[in-house]
Scaffold this active site. Structure first.
Site, short mmCIF file in Angstrom:
data_model
loop_
_atom_site.label_atom_id
_atom_site.label_comp_id
_atom_site.label_asym_id
_atom_site.label_seq_id
_atom_site.Cartn_x
_atom_site.Cartn_y
_atom_site.Cartn_z
N HIS A 275 91.79 -15.09 10.23
CA HIS A 275 90.75 -14.97 9.11
C HIS A 275 89.75 -15.66 8.80
O HIS A 275 89.90 -16.30 8.34
CB HIS A 275 91.50 -15.10 7.74
CG HIS A 275 91.73 -14.54 6.63
ND1 HIS A 275 91.21 -13.39 6.14
CD2 HIS A 275 91.17 -14.94 4.94
CE1 HIS A 275 91.15 -12.45 4.87
NE2 HIS A 275 91.17 -13.68 4.01
N SER B 177 86.84 -13.21 2.80
CA SER B 177 87.61 -11.81 2.38
C SER B 177 87.17 -11.47 1.03
O SER B 177 86.30 -10.81 1.51
CB SER B 177 88.40 -13.75 1.91
OG SER B 177 89.96 -13.50 1.32
N ASP C 121 94.35 -11.35 12.42
CA ASP C 121 94.43 -12.04 10.69
C ASP C 121 95.27 -10.22 10.36
O ASP C 121 94.02 -9.14 10.52
CB ASP C 121 93.01 -12.04 9.97
CG ASP C 121 92.81 -11.67 8.84
OD1 ASP C 121 94.04 -11.98 8.08
OD2 ASP C 121 91.67 -11.01 7.74
#
Ligand SMILES: *[C@@H]1O[C@H](CO)[C@@H](O)[C@H](O)[C@H]1NC(C)=O
Ligand SMILES: *[C@@H]1O[C@H](CO)[C@@H](O)[C@H](O)[C@H]1NC(C)=O
Ligand SMILES: *[C@@H]1O[C@H](CO)[C@@H](O)[C@H](O)[C@H]1NC(C)=O
Length: 474
Positions: A442, A154, A417
């Site tokens: 993700h 991320s 994602d």
């Protein structure tokens, strides 16, 4: 090898809504704890330490320092390395990961509170300089000679790539998972991917959501319709009391869309101790959206909403804009990182998941201005649209956006994602390859294996290992 886990931390989630998933980030950070226990990370060999970190790296006359927490595991270290650095991000770093975290998130706090004045040192550039300082100091303190490899998922995935780019003499390579590299004020593509991901269940699922939202829209136009919506969606405040102000209505629509976005972003990942809400999948919500026994599409949308409310142990759907802003204006230190991440979106990245993607399955009621208003209401009127456009351009000039020039970085993304839309998903440069994993969400490759993982995910893990192995031999 040695593992360091530095604690930086923050990206958001909202399951009714902004309290759990906000601005595309789960409360507490976007990368959950890994499932299962690896012997590598057995807690007895993990030590927690504190590092004296410089507050402002860009003004040598400013000598303030603060204590940054990190975890270290030297159980497998041999002279010569390598040294693995897991970058914490927009949540609290955990000792399940061996991480170095980031100021302002989790337990590492450079300042006594989160006032706008004190947040001035919360930036990706300071975070990268923190990491560079950390590596340099560790090298000299422990006389380390090995090569450092950075990892992150991320926002820390973006940091891992940028760290290699900015400090190639300190970091030999990086694995960048689900990291958005292109700053973007109006990230309407987010909902394009949400739509496509929901369509992997069936076209009918998406059509049903669209129809349901159109029915909501119609009911909003009539007093009796408002009553029905209050009840169906278990609203904390009756619509009659808030409908006069667009900000609440925008928040209502964003919350309904966030129900799906949150489920899509974390679909079937292997994080540890999944909450009841975290266990809800695309199959579950789409299963409801296409189930005619439940009623018309509106009733099914309400059923999805109730499912998420129950799973999050909340009794009513809170869409009151002022309540949300009041919490985000709170300058006390907090564990969820919401104010901190919002600050970074308002001062570096944008990343606003607006309703501007067409066709508008989730309505058109949360355009980019709604998010700029939040920046201003939380941090002050000078955080306006012109400022945001300027800082986002600056971020892309600084890091190169999708034209980033690096070597020894592997970019990993999942097709489900929505964040992959701002990352590198195709290999343009053999020295900085991309791995695009179909069907996963993700940061999927950052969690330990499970029997239900698709073969493409297992394959990706092998490829990543091979790349790192190759780079370490260079
Ligand atoms: C979530 O799902 C996992 C795997 O199916 C299960 O073991 C766990 O108990 C579930 N958690 C909750 C809170 O329902
Ligand atoms: C549809 O919903 C009904 C009522 O909640 C439920 O009993 C049924 O099992 C659902 N059907 C499917 C295929 O999930
Ligand atoms: C701000 O947050 C802190 C810590 O979470 C809490 O104790 C305090 O009551 C909050 N203040 C306000 C005014 O809500």
């Amino acid at each position: 090898m040695m593992y360091f886990n530095l604690i930086f931390s923050l990206l958001f989630l909202q399951a009714n809504a902004w309290k759990f998933f906000h601005l595309g980030r789960m409360s507490g950070g976007n990368l959950g704890e890994p499932a299962g226990h690896s012997s590598l990370l057995s807690s007895s060999s993990v030590k927690t330490s504190w590092f004296t970190q410089i507050l402002n790296h860009f003004n040598p006359r400013e000598t303030t320092t603060w204590l940054q927490r990190y975890y270290v595991n030297d159980q497998f270290y041999n002279d010569g390395g390598p040294i693995f650095l897991m970058i914490g991000g927009e949540g609290e770093a955990s000792d399940k990961w061996m991480t170095q975290g980031h100021g302002y998130y989790g337990k590492s706090y450079p300042t006594e509170d989160l006032s706008v004045k004190n947040l001035v040192y919360l930036s990706s550039e300071q975070a990268l300089a923190d990491l560079a300082n950390f590596i340099t100091t560790m090298n000299s303190q422990y006389k380390l000679k090995g090569k450092w490899i950075a990892f992150g998922g991320s926002y820390p995935g973006s940091l891992a790539a940028w760290l290699r780019m900015k400090y190639p003499h300190l970091v030999h390579g990086a694995m960048s998972a689900s990291g958005p590299l292109l700053a973007d004020v109006d990230f309407f593509d987010y909902f394009r991917v949400v739509d496509e991901s929901l369509k992997t269940f069936s076209e009918e699922c998406l059509t049903s959501i669209k129809n349901a939202n159109e029915q909501v829209s119609l009911l909003m136009k009539h007093p009796l319709g408002l009553k029905k919506l209050n009840k169906a969606f278990k609203l904390c405040d009756p619509l009659e009391s808030l409908i006069g102000e667009q900000k609440h209505i925008s928040n209502f629509w964003e919350t309904l869309a966030g129900n799906f976005a949150g489920v899509v972003q974390y679909n079937k990942d292997n994080r540890i101790g999944k909450t009841k809400a975290g266990n809800i999948t695309i199959d579950d919500v789409c299963g409801i959206m296409v189930n005619e026994t439940i009623g018309i599409p509106l009733d099914r949308l309400a059923a999805v909403n109730s499912l998420l409310l129950d799973a999050n142990h909340v009794k009513c759907m809170d869409y009151n804009y002022d309540t949300m802003i009041k919490e985000l204006r709170n300058i006390s230190r907090n564990d969820n990182g919401a104010r901190q991440w919002t600050y970074q979106t308002c001062t570096e990245f944008g990343f606003y998941q607006t309703s501007s993607y067409s066709p508008q399955v989730f309505g058109d009621q949360f355009p980019v201005d709604f998010f700029i208003k939040q920046c201003q209401d939380i941090f002050g009127s000078r955080f306006d649209g012109d400022f945001l456009n300027q800082v986002v351009d600056q971020t892309n000039i600084n890091y190169g956006g999708l034209d980033i020039e690096v070597t020894n970085v592997v970019f990993v993304h999942g097709s489900i994602d929505p964040w992959h839309a701002l990352g590198i998903t195709k290999t343009k440069n053999q020295d900085a390859p991309a791995i695009y994993i179909p069907g996963v969400a993700h940061c999927a490759n950052m969690y330990p294996k499970s029997d239900s993982d698709p073969p493409e995910l297992n394959q990706a893990r092998v490829e990543i290992e091979n790349y790192i192995d190759k780079w370490l031999r260079l």
